[in-house]
Every structure is written in C-alpha cells, then in structure tokens.
Design a protein around this motif. Structure first.
Motif, mmCIF file in Angstrom:
data_model
loop_
_atom_site.group_PDB
_atom_site.id
_atom_site.type_symbol
_atom_site.label_atom_id
_atom_site.label_comp_id
_atom_site.label_asym_id
_atom_site.label_seq_id
_atom_site.Cartn_x
_atom_site.Cartn_y
_atom_site.Cartn_z
ATOM 1 N N LEU A 53 0.828 -1.199 0.000
ATOM 2 C CA LEU A 53 0.000 0.000 0.000
ATOM 3 C C LEU A 53 0.869 1.258 0.000
ATOM 4 O O LEU A 53 0.531 2.254 -0.649
ATOM 5 C CB LEU A 53 -0.929 0.000 1.215
ATOM 6 C CG LEU A 53 -1.951 -1.135 1.249
ATOM 7 C CD1 LEU A 53 -2.816 -1.029 2.500
ATOM 8 C CD2 LEU A 53 -2.828 -1.112 0.011
ATOM 9 N N ARG A 54 1.970 1.216 0.718
ATOM 10 C CA ARG A 54 2.880 2.363 0.706
ATOM 11 C C ARG A 54 3.472 2.558 -0.690
ATOM 12 O O ARG A 54 3.613 3.685 -1.170
ATOM 13 C CB ARG A 54 4.005 2.160 1.722
ATOM 14 C CG ARG A 54 3.601 2.439 3.162
ATOM 15 C CD ARG A 54 4.779 2.255 4.084
ATOM 16 N NE ARG A 54 4.509 2.808 5.397
ATOM 17 C CZ ARG A 54 5.333 2.677 6.441
ATOM 18 N NH1 ARG A 54 6.465 2.014 6.295
ATOM 19 N NH2 ARG A 54 5.030 3.207 7.612
ATOM 20 N N ILE A 55 3.844 1.451 -1.321
ATOM 21 C CA ILE A 55 4.386 1.520 -2.677
ATOM 22 C C ILE A 55 3.341 2.101 -3.620
ATOM 23 O O ILE A 55 3.623 2.985 -4.438
ATOM 24 C CB ILE A 55 4.840 0.125 -3.134
ATOM 25 C CG1 ILE A 55 6.069 -0.325 -2.327
ATOM 26 C CG2 ILE A 55 5.152 0.115 -4.632
ATOM 27 C CD1 ILE A 55 6.378 -1.798 -2.464
ATOM 28 N N GLN A 56 2.109 1.605 -3.497
ATOM 29 C CA GLN A 56 1.024 2.121 -4.332
ATOM 30 C C GLN A 56 0.847 3.612 -4.106
ATOM 31 O O GLN A 56 0.662 4.381 -5.064
ATOM 32 C CB GLN A 56 -0.268 1.380 -3.997
ATOM 33 C CG GLN A 56 -1.486 1.887 -4.753
ATOM 34 C CD GLN A 56 -2.735 1.120 -4.376
ATOM 35 O OE1 GLN A 56 -2.772 -0.104 -4.465
ATOM 36 N NE2 GLN A 56 -3.767 1.823 -3.955
ATOM 37 N N ALA A 57 0.903 4.033 -2.852
ATOM 38 C CA ALA A 57 0.730 5.449 -2.535
ATOM 39 C C ALA A 57 1.832 6.289 -3.167
ATOM 40 O O ALA A 57 1.579 7.404 -3.638
ATOM 41 C CB ALA A 57 0.712 5.653 -1.023
ATOM 42 N N GLU A 58 3.063 5.777 -3.207
ATOM 43 C CA GLU A 58 4.153 6.531 -3.817
ATOM 44 C C GLU A 58 3.930 6.719 -5.315
ATOM 45 O O GLU A 58 4.188 7.795 -5.859
ATOM 46 C CB GLU A 58 5.493 5.835 -3.561
ATOM 47 C CG GLU A 58 5.902 5.865 -2.097
ATOM 48 C CD GLU A 58 7.402 5.816 -1.894
ATOM 49 O OE1 GLU A 58 8.132 5.410 -2.818
ATOM 50 O OE2 GLU A 58 7.847 6.188 -0.787
ATOM 51 N N PHE A 59 3.432 5.674 -5.978
ATOM 52 C CA PHE A 59 3.132 5.812 -7.397
ATOM 53 C C PHE A 59 1.991 6.805 -7.618
ATOM 54 O O PHE A 59 2.056 7.650 -8.524
ATOM 55 C CB PHE A 59 2.784 4.453 -7.999
ATOM 56 C CG PHE A 59 3.979 3.605 -8.313
ATOM 57 C CD1 PHE A 59 4.775 3.900 -9.412
ATOM 58 C CD2 PHE A 59 4.332 2.525 -7.529
ATOM 59 C CE1 PHE A 59 5.893 3.129 -9.721
ATOM 60 C CE2 PHE A 59 5.442 1.753 -7.816
ATOM 61 C CZ PHE A 59 6.226 2.052 -8.911
ATOM 62 N N VAL A 60 0.952 6.719 -6.800
ATOM 63 C CA VAL A 60 -0.184 7.632 -6.951
ATOM 64 C C VAL A 60 0.259 9.074 -6.741
ATOM 65 O O VAL A 60 -0.085 9.975 -7.517
ATOM 66 C CB VAL A 60 -1.311 7.258 -5.967
ATOM 67 C CG1 VAL A 60 -2.389 8.341 -5.941
ATOM 68 C CG2 VAL A 60 -1.931 5.913 -6.347
ATOM 69 N N GLU A 61 1.049 9.322 -5.692
ATOM 70 C CA GLU A 61 1.528 10.680 -5.416
ATOM 71 C C GLU A 61 2.422 11.186 -6.548
ATOM 72 O O GLU A 61 2.322 12.340 -6.983
ATOM 73 C CB GLU A 61 2.288 10.714 -4.090
ATOM 74 C CG GLU A 61 1.427 10.543 -2.857
ATOM 75 C CD GLU A 61 0.495 11.720 -2.636
ATOM 76 O OE1 GLU A 61 0.786 12.824 -3.137
ATOM 77 O OE2 GLU A 61 -0.531 11.526 -1.973
ATOM 78 N N GLY A 62 3.311 10.331 -7.023
ATOM 79 C CA GLY A 62 4.216 10.734 -8.097
ATOM 80 C C GLY A 62 3.478 11.041 -9.382
ATOM 81 O O GLY A 62 3.705 12.082 -10.016
#
Length: 252
Positions: free
Chosen positions: A54-63
């Motif tokens: 989920l953290r990885i997903q959040a980083e992609f979404v934010e980027g």
C-alpha cells in the motif's frame, strides 16, 4: 485417516483471495476486519509486506498525480558530492538554466551537489525545478532550489518517475547512484522499453574511461553491440546537450 488429496471442506479457510487447507489453516486466527477494527495488540503490521504494498502504491499515486501535468522535462543527474566551487557545479547550473530557457522542466534527485546546481539554474531562469528525493540515512531533504518536490521511500518508484516524465537524460560526473540511473536508461533504450530518449554524458575527461571500457572490453568480447555505443553522446558543450534534447522533442 483423511486422504490429503480430498477436499475436506471442514478445514478450508478463506483469507481474502487466499484459500488455506489442512496444516496451513490457522485455527485460532482472527479475521482481517477484526484485526483492522481492533485497536489493541501489537503494531507490527505496519512493517509487514502487505502494508508495504500500500505504501508503494501510494508513492506511485503521489508521483503520478504531482507530475502528470509537468510538460516536457529533462532529468539531470550528477554527484551529490560536487562542491559549490567545483567547475561542474557551474556546469550543472548552466545545464539547468539552458534547459529551462529551452522550455523544459528540470528533474533531479533533489539532493545537493550537481543536483542542486541544476535545480538552481532552472529555478533562477524561471523554469520548473523538480526534485525527486529518496529516503537515505546520510541525506537530509530536498535542496532549496526545488519548486516541486516528492520524497520517496522506494528507489524503484522514484526511478519510474524519472523515466516516465523525462524526455531525456543529461548526466554530469557522478558516482554509483549516477551510474545506476545511467545504465538503467541505457538498458531501457537498448531493450526498446522507451523510444526517442537522448542520453548525453557531460565531461569527456570524466567519462572517457567508462566509454573506453565499454568499447574495448564489453564490445570487444561481444557483450554489447557496436550500435549500443550510439545510444549516448559524450560532450563538454552544454549547448550541444540542450540542442539534442530539443531535436528529440521536435522529432516526428
């Protein structure tokens, strides 16, 4: 005795999309909802692999969200250890300034040294100065010349942003991190994962040893093709580097 191949429904347990049977069933285990809603108990779950997803997903979404409307951009790489009074700091500033004047946003790793120089040049020229930072034990935040910055936990999420939102790479002298980004770009071009992606190495004296090894050892032993050496240009001229980026952008 139950045949291990028999579907013993009494011992099935569904955990989301995962089914467990026989010895893999946690008879005393709680449900996912129970663990979510229960405020008691250990907090080790924040360090587990499913949570990291989920953290990885959040980083992609934010980027993606932060950079989607960035427009044409060039990534500038180089050593965080380049001193402010070093000639390549001034060259980094020149690169950032001239790329901004050519209509490009400038993306760096957001750190000090050559990255700071490129961000500074772009910022002072009125361009968009972007920093994609990384959580490291020996670096502290983004440099002061970053106008739009994102800090990442994961290198691979950060690398995706560089490649997705940059139309080319300008590579100043640097160490392992710079080499990592350089060879990733070369690999993506070689394998045709990206198209129309100019790569310029600035500093003929610095890069000549690496280029010589690629030519005289790697190519001589058949590990790379002669055409692979055409994937990049080595120069001391920032104007040439910028002109190659502009030509690539304008190519049909």
């Amino acid at each position: 005795m139950t045949d291990p191949g028999t579907n013993d429904r009494g011992h099935d347990r569904m955990q989301g999309p995962v089914v467990t049977r026989r010895s893999q069933v946690d008879e005393g285990g709680s449900t996912t909802d129970q663990r979510l809603l229960d405020s008691r108990g250990p907090t080790d779950w924040v360090h587990t692999d499913p949570w990291r997803v989920l953290r990885i997903q959040a980083e992609f979404v934010e980027g993606f969200g932060a950079l989607a409307e960035l427009g044409p951009a060039i990534a500038v790489f180089g050593s965080a250890r380049t001193p402010v009074d070093h000639p390549f700091y001034a060259i980094g500033e020149e690169a950032g300034r001239k790329l901004a004047e050519a209509g490009f946003a400038v993306i760096t790793g957001g750190g000090p040294g050559a990255m700071e120089a490129a961000n500074k040049g772009a910022c002072q020229a009125g361009g968009v100065s972007v920093g994609l930072g990384i959580e490291l034990p020996f670096e502290s935040g983004l440099n002061q010349w970053v106008d739009k910055g994102i800090n990442f936990r994961y290198f691979f999420a950060r690398k995706t942003m560089f490649v997705k939102y940059s139309q080319g790479f300008v590579v100043l002298p640097g160490g392992l991190g710079t080499l990592d980004e350089l060879f990733e770009a070369l690999t993506l071009v070689q394998t045709q994962k990206v198209t129309s992606f100019p790569i310029v190495l600035v500093g003929t004296a610095y890069w000549s040893g690496l280029v010589g090894w690629l030519r005289d050892t790697a190519m001589a032993e058949g590990k790379i093709n002669p055409s692979d050496l055409d994937m990049f240009v080595v120069t001391d001229d920032i104007d040439e580097a910028v002109a190659l980026m502009v030509a690539s952008k304008e190519a049909p």
